[in-house]
Motif scaffolding. Structure first.
Motif, mmCIF file in Angstrom:
data_model
loop_
_atom_site.group_PDB
_atom_site.id
_atom_site.type_symbol
_atom_site.label_atom_id
_atom_site.label_comp_id
_atom_site.label_asym_id
_atom_site.label_seq_id
_atom_site.Cartn_x
_atom_site.Cartn_y
_atom_site.Cartn_z
ATOM 1 N N ILE A 198 14.838 -3.775 2.762
ATOM 2 C CA ILE A 198 15.626 -2.553 2.636
ATOM 3 C C ILE A 198 16.015 -2.050 4.017
ATOM 4 O O ILE A 198 15.216 -2.068 4.961
ATOM 5 N N GLU A 199 17.245 -1.612 4.145
ATOM 6 C CA GLU A 199 17.752 -1.133 5.425
ATOM 7 C C GLU A 199 17.043 0.151 5.867
ATOM 8 O O GLU A 199 16.588 0.951 5.043
ATOM 9 N N THR A 200 16.977 0.333 7.174
ATOM 10 C CA THR A 200 16.429 1.558 7.754
ATOM 11 C C THR A 200 17.509 2.634 7.787
ATOM 12 O O THR A 200 18.651 2.376 8.168
ATOM 13 N N THR A 201 17.127 3.837 7.389
ATOM 14 C CA THR A 201 18.039 4.969 7.523
ATOM 15 C C THR A 201 17.342 6.073 8.312
ATOM 16 O O THR A 201 16.190 6.415 8.039
ATOM 17 N N LEU A 202 18.031 6.594 9.292
ATOM 18 C CA LEU A 202 17.538 7.703 10.097
ATOM 19 C C LEU A 202 18.677 8.703 10.225
ATOM 20 O O LEU A 202 19.705 8.409 10.841
ATOM 21 N N LEU B 182 13.472 9.887 8.120
ATOM 22 C CA LEU B 182 13.410 8.437 8.341
ATOM 23 C C LEU B 182 12.955 7.731 7.076
ATOM 24 O O LEU B 182 11.970 8.123 6.453
ATOM 25 N N SER B 183 13.682 6.689 6.687
ATOM 26 C CA SER B 183 13.257 5.796 5.616
ATOM 27 C C SER B 183 13.201 4.389 6.197
ATOM 28 O O SER B 183 14.216 3.845 6.634
ATOM 29 N N ILE B 184 11.992 3.820 6.223
ATOM 30 C CA ILE B 184 11.815 2.535 6.910
ATOM 31 C C ILE B 184 10.728 1.724 6.211
ATOM 32 O O ILE B 184 9.717 2.274 5.766
ATOM 33 N N ASN B 185 10.946 0.430 6.070
ATOM 34 C CA ASN B 185 9.871 -0.414 5.556
ATOM 35 C C ASN B 185 8.968 -0.795 6.724
ATOM 36 O O ASN B 185 9.376 -0.774 7.887
ATOM 37 N N MET B 186 7.736 -1.124 6.425
ATOM 38 C CA MET B 186 6.730 -1.307 7.473
ATOM 39 C C MET B 186 6.894 -2.599 8.274
ATOM 40 O O MET B 186 6.127 -2.869 9.196
ATOM 41 N N HIS B 187 7.922 -3.392 7.932
ATOM 42 C CA HIS B 187 8.161 -4.650 8.650
ATOM 43 C C HIS B 187 9.499 -4.639 9.382
ATOM 44 O O HIS B 187 10.049 -5.700 9.697
ATOM 45 N N ALA B 188 9.983 -3.459 9.691
ATOM 46 C CA ALA B 188 11.221 -3.329 10.456
ATOM 47 C C ALA B 188 10.901 -3.120 11.927
ATOM 48 O O ALA B 188 9.919 -2.461 12.273
#
Length: 205
Positions: free
Chosen positions: A20-24, A40-46
């Motif tokens: 899933i893409e990162t959004t800030l 911030l929306s981020i998966n833990m492997h970004a």
């Protein structure tokens, strides 16, 4: 001297294909709301992050359950620039010591942000990983997105020996020629399998 080995987190930053893409975004503005805030929306492997054993093993051990001592230790740099694979070398027997954090400079980090960064990276061999396990290192840090490819047997071998994996390091070439440094790679205190992290090298006098 401190060397920052972390890629900046930003909106739309590169992520592993399929993630899933990162959004800030700025969610509040001073002029209209009286304060500034960001979401911030981020998966833990970004970006620069630490893989924990729960990522690919059938266990329930969150990052919160790991002592912070796991993420701090003397570092050793192995310069393997241009290697198609990262393999065992006899010289590593004396260069790597128990409890260290091994950092690899492959040069592949120069391609971060390019599509082939996530496909054409050098992988670790089983013989090299056996050495890391024998040496009981704390972590292995890479300027690549992964130590291996599907079915991720290298990941699983490392995790089975409680060796964590730092992926997507930045600025690793700045460590070349430095004789002694400490790695501080702190994950969030988060109930998750892995975590984004701020990773620095503290050069010793």
């Amino acid at each position: 001297m401190i060397i920052d080995l972390t890629h900046m987190i930003h909106d739309g930053m590169p992520v592993f294909p399929g993630h899933i893409e990162t959004t800030l975004v700025q969610s509040s503005h001073f002029q209209s709301d009286g304060y500034n805030n960001h979401q911030l929306s981020i998966n833990m492997h970004a970006g620069t992050h630490i893989d924990g054993p729960m990522h690919l093993l059938d266990i329930q051990k969150y990052m919160t359950e790991t002592s912070v001592e796991q993420f701090v230790g003397d570092g050793v740099l192995l310069d393997v620039t241009g290697a198609a694979v990262v393999d065992y070398k006899e010289e590593y027997e004396t260069r790597i010591h128990e409890g260290q954090i091994v950092i690899l400079h492959t040069g592949h980090g120069d391609f971060y942000g390019k599509p082939y960064y996530f496909s054409d990276y050098p992988a670790l061999t089983a013989d090299f990983v056996d050495l890391l396990i024998r040496k009981k290192v704390k972590m292995i840090g890479l300027d690549t997105p992964s130590p291996d490819r599907y079915p991720f047997s290298i990941h699983k071998s490392l995790f089975g020996s409680n060796i964590f994996i730092i992926e997507n390091l930045a600025n690793v070439k700045r460590l070349i020629g430095i004789q002694a440094f400490e790695i501080i790679a702190l994950p969030l205190l988060i109930q998750a399998d892995s975590s984004i992290a701020r990773v620095i090298a503290r050069v010793k006098e």
